[in-house]
Structures are given as structure tokens and as C-alpha cells.
Design an enzyme around this catalytic site. Structure first.
Site, PDB file in Angstrom:
ATOM      1  N   PHE A 192       2.243   8.543  -1.181  1.00 35.63           N
ATOM      2  CA  PHE A 192       1.502   7.299  -1.071  1.00 35.63           C
ATOM      3  C   PHE A 192       0.039   7.493  -1.371  1.00 35.63           C
ATOM      4  O   PHE A 192      -0.698   6.521  -1.442  1.00 35.63           O
ATOM      5  CB  PHE A 192       1.662   6.696   0.333  1.00 35.63           C
ATOM      6  N   TRP A 249       0.830  -1.199   0.000  1.00 28.92           N
ATOM      7  CA  TRP A 249       0.000   0.000   0.000  1.00 28.92           C
ATOM      8  C   TRP A 249       0.866   1.250   0.000  1.00 28.92           C
ATOM      9  O   TRP A 249       0.506   2.269  -0.592  1.00 28.92           O
ATOM     10  CB  TRP A 249      -0.909   0.004   1.231  1.00 28.92           C
ATOM     11  N   HIS A 250       2.027   1.172   0.646  1.00 24.25           N
ATOM     12  CA  HIS A 250       2.876   2.354   0.776  1.00 24.25           C
ATOM     13  C   HIS A 250       3.558   2.742  -0.534  1.00 24.25           C
ATOM     14  O   HIS A 250       3.960   3.901  -0.678  1.00 24.25           O
ATOM     15  CB  HIS A 250       3.935   2.124   1.860  1.00 24.25           C
ATOM     16  N   GLY A 251       3.701   1.830  -1.447  1.00 23.97           N
ATOM     17  CA  GLY A 251       4.324   2.224  -2.697  1.00 23.97           C
ATOM     18  C   GLY A 251       4.713   1.048  -3.566  1.00 23.97           C
ATOM     19  O   GLY A 251       4.802  -0.095  -3.103  1.00 23.97           O
TER      20      GLY A 251
END
Length: 477
Positions: free
Chosen positions: A477, A325-327
Site C-alpha cells: 500500500f 487508499w489501501h489499493g
């Protein structure tokens, strides 16, 4: 438009005055003003992506109504999965398409098959991960009949696009924010003062702590191949404080300014670096995301029920998805896997719910043990942050290798260092202030509040004048 910019320092007071003195007659006028302010705020990043935000808002608003109106399970399921597919499809297209296309092409190259993947020449729409998760939780809750669909488009639009939380959270729930949106707000001086204090403290975290640490963390990580062990340890510590000050500072500013408009947002940080184990750390770090994954992914997968193998599987899924999810980078996946490995012993020994309340130390052996657990947990977090910060898995591994093999602990000077020992003093003072106020949401209220606020503003001005950084880490993000 950054919260720590002069432009925002003009924008916020204007919206505040209009909100309480011009558009204060009805709830609808208050909400409409906040929507217009939110759309203007978002368009300052890139006005073209405003259409994507409006489309996402209308999609979930309409599908939510269709899910509630239809009693046929197949029709309800159609609208439900349509919303899920489009939301995740847009998120995947903008955020992950190039990553997967490049990774697949690299894999084929390893097998001797030369390819030229088609890549999208677009920037990531700011805040897309956050407002997408707002909409997803809303639709999921309607589908499972936890809430009713919202028929007022203005109210729902404000829930999704509310500018304090739009670009970096916290990730709100319809059950928490929508009821506040649907009521007319009246000015509360005490609440507004608390909001102002929390905003200022968030600005201290960002400008005084995060931006100052960024100077040293960036210099060390960018030159890690020539750094000794002591410098690399400091680099990991500096980045740990940078990301905490940056993101929790943003969250404090978001919560504070929302109180200025008479609404409460979900708390996103609760002194995570005072945690005694990784499970407690994740209950205190980015709380809105951790709880989102718990409620909408971990529990539906079975949570902590069933066999240990199934529980381990669920934990790894949660942490891998959280990392991703963060990248779109393998470093984030590695970071997620590392935290899953940290969590695993606690799960297997049934100790993942051992430390629920905030630590309260006394002068005894048990407290000394808890203090050691806090230091140990912070060290684990610092090691994991190396993968989060590094540009590649290779860089992270080499960074760790040098940190454990270049056993020289002499001080090294970097050409762009400024006041290295003063920074260590600032961090120590910051930790002491946080520790003494760990049972409060922010440290500036209470006794001598005006003096504390004056000192905070002085620190912001003094260090902000020389700050090289404005952006927030989580905006990417």
C-alpha cells in the site's frame, strides 16, 4: 529489506553502534547518519525509486518555505495547490492509473466498444502512500499556519525518510516528529530497553501469529469453493489475526527500533479487537491513518457538524477514501463502504463516541453485555476483512454465500495445513496475553520481563524456522 530478515538483523545493530558511538557528537551528524541509513534501506527495495523519494522530499521542503515566505494569498495558494497536485498526481500515476484505465476499458467493452488501454509497466514504489501523506500533512499545516516551515533540509529529509516508518508508517506529523529530529539525542538505557522489548513483541506478532495464520488463511481463501461453513469461518478469523499481527507487529517494531535511536513515534494500534463498536475499532486500528483522514479531510468537510445528511455524506467519503487508499481494487472500496454502513447507526443514534476508554470488565451484567459487544464487533470486522482479502468482489460474495449456506461444521483437511489445533491454541494464548496487558503498550515489560523475553524469542525461533512468509501486507500500500 524486511524487519524480520537476517539482513536487517545485521543492518540494525551496525546503524545502532555507529549512531551512539561514532556519529554521536552533534545532532546534525546523528541525523545525517540516519538519512544515509534510510536511503540505503529504501534502495534495497529498488534503488531507482530512491530518486522519487528525494524528489518528493525536496518538493514539499521547497513549497513549504515558499508558502511561509509569501504573504500574498494567491501566491501561497499557488504553491500549496502545486504541492498537493504533484504529490497526489505521482501517487495516482503509480498506484491508480492502471486501475482506472482498465476499469474504463472494461466499461466501454460492456457497451460494445472494444479498446486497448495503455497501461504502465511499473511496480508500485514501496511506501509511497506513507511518505506522500507525511509531506502532505506538513504542507497543509504550514498553509494553515499551524507550524513553521523547516529550513534545515537534513532535518526535514529525516522526518520524511526515517527508515523505521518509511515503508509502512505510522504516518507521522511534523508537529510530533520534527521537534525530536531537531534535538541531539542522548542514550537512555531505560528507553532503549523498552524499545527492544516492543520490537521483540512486534516480531512475535509477525512471525508467530501473522505468518502462521497466513498458511491457513491463504489455503482457505484460495480454495473457498470447496470449503464448508466451519472452514470459511476459520478462514475469516485466521485472516483477521493475520492482518492484525502483520500490521500491528510492523508498527510495534517501528516504534521499538525508533526508541533505540531516542525518538518516539505515534502509536498506531491500541488493541482494536477489544472494541465494543465499530467507532471504537477505528479509534484503535491504524490510528495514524484514521486521525490523518479525520484532521485533513473529515473536519474540513464539516465533520459531525451540520445536518445528519451532511454528516452521513462525510462519513461515507472518509471510509471510501480510506478503502481506496489501501489499493486500486474494487474490493477495497467495498470494504470501505461496508465499514461506513457499520458506522452509520452509531452516527445516527449519536453513539459514535460512547466507548472512549479501554474496557475494564467486572463480574456483573453490564460487563457481560460489553463482552457480547466485543464479540459482535469482532465478527463484523471479520466479515468486512473477507472483502479486503478476496481477489475480487465476486470471490468475496461467493465466499460469504458458501459460509452461510454450506452448513457443515466438520473439520476439513487441506494438503498444506500444519498443526491446525495448535494454531487455535496459539491464538487463544495470544488473546489472553493481549487482554491481560491491554492497558500497556506491549506485554513484555514489567515483572519477570527477562523470562517473557526469553519465551518470546524461543517462539520466534521455533515458528520462524518454518515460516513461509516474510513480506508485510501493508508494504503493497
Amino acid at each position: 529489506m524486511f524487519f524480520n530478515s537476517l539482513t536487517f538483523a545485521v543492518f540494525l545493530p551496525i546503524v545502532f553502534v555507529l549512531y551512539w558511538f561514532v556519529f554521536n557528537k552533534t545532532k546534525s551528524s546523528q541525523n545525517l547518519l540516519l538519512i544515509l541509513a534510510s536511503y540505503y534501506f529504501y534502495s534495497c527495495w529498488d534503488w531507482r525509486f530512491l530518486f522519487l523519494l528525494v524528489f518528493s522530499t525536496f518538493l514539499d521542503y521547497y513549497t513549504g518555505i515558499q508558502i511561509e515566505k509569501n504573504h500574498n494569498k494567491k501566491i501561497r495558494k499557488f504553491w500549496f495547490w502545486l504541492s498537493i497536485a504533484i504529490n497526489l498526481g505521482l501517487l495516482g500515476l503509480f498506484k491508480y492509473y492502471n486501475f482506472f484505465a482498465s476499469s474504463f476499458a472494461t466499461l466501454l467493452d460492456d457497451f460494445g466498444l472494444k479498446t486497448s488501454p495503455f497501461l504502465l509497466d511499473v511496480v508500485l514504489p514501496v511506501g509511497i502512500s506513507f511518505y506522500t501523506f507525511h509531506g502532505l500533512s506538513y504542507v497543509i499545516d504550514i498553509y494553515y499556519k499551524r507550524i513553521k516551515a523547516e529550513y534545515n533540509f537534513v532535518d526535514y529529509s529525516l522526518f520524511v525518510s526515517y527508515f523505521p516508518l518509511l515503508v509502512a508508517g505510522p504516518i507521522e506529523r511534523a508537529t510530533h516528529l520534527l521537534p525530536q529530529v531537531k534535538l541531539k539525542r542522548t542514550f537512555d538505557y531505560t528507553k532503549a530497553k523498552q524499545g527492544a522489548y516492543q520490537f521483540i513483541w512486534g516480531l512475535v506478532k509477525k512471525v508467530v501469529v501473522a505468518d502462521t495464520c497466513a498458511t491457513y488463511a491463504n489455503a482457505i481463501f484460495d480454495n473457498y469453493s470447496s470449503m464448508n461453513s466451519w472452514s470459511l469461518v476459520l478462514g475469516a478469523v485466521y485472516f483477521s489475526f493475520q492482518i492484525y499481527g502483520d500490521f500491528s507487529g510492523y508498527s510495534d517494531m517501528a516504534l521499538g527500533m525508533s526508541k533505540l535511536f531516542g525518538m518516539d513515534l505515534l502509536r498506531n494500534f491500541n488493541y482494536p479487537y477489544f472494541s465494543r463498536d465499530i467507532a471504537e475499532f477505528w479509534r484503535r486500528w491504524h490510528i495514524s491513518l484514521s486521525s490523518w483522514f479525520r484532521d485533513y479531510l473529515y473536519i474540513p468537510l464539516g465533520g459531525s457538524k451540520g445536518s445528519k445528511i451532511r454528516q452521513v455524506r462525510n462519513v461515507f467519503i472518509i471510509f471510501v477514501v480510506s478503502g481506496f487508499w489501501h489499493g486500486a481494487n474494487w474490493t477495497y472500496l467495498a470494504w470501505g463502504c461496508i465499514n461506513a454502513l457499520y458506522f452509520l447507526p452509531l452516527l445516527l443514534l449519536n453513539k459514535n463516541r460512547s466507548n472512549i476508554e479501554m474496557v475494564a470488565l467486572q463480574w456483573d451484567v453490564a460487563s457481560a453485555k460489553e463482552m457480547l459487544h466485543m464479540v459482535y464487533t469482532f465478527a463484523l470486522a471479520c466479515l468486512a476483512w473477507i472483502f479486503f482479502r478476496a481477489k475480487s468482489i465476486t470471490d468475496a460474495v461467493l465466499y460469504l454465500k458458501r459460509m452461510f449456506t454450506q452448513a457443515s461444521f466438520s473439520s476439513q483437511y487441506l494438503s498444506n495445513e500444519r498443526y491446525n489445533y495448535e494454531l487455535l491454541g496459539i491464538l487463544l494464548l495470544f488473546v489472553v496475553v493481549e487482554w491481560n496487558n491491554r492497558f500497556k503498550e506491549e506485554p513484555l515489560s514489567g515483572k519477570n520481563s527477562w523470562l517473557k523475553v526469553a519465551l518470546a524469542i524461543a517462539a520466534i525461533i521455533a515458528l520462524g524456522t518454518y515460516s513461509d512468509y516474510k513480506e508485510f501486507i501493508y508494504f503493497q500500500f
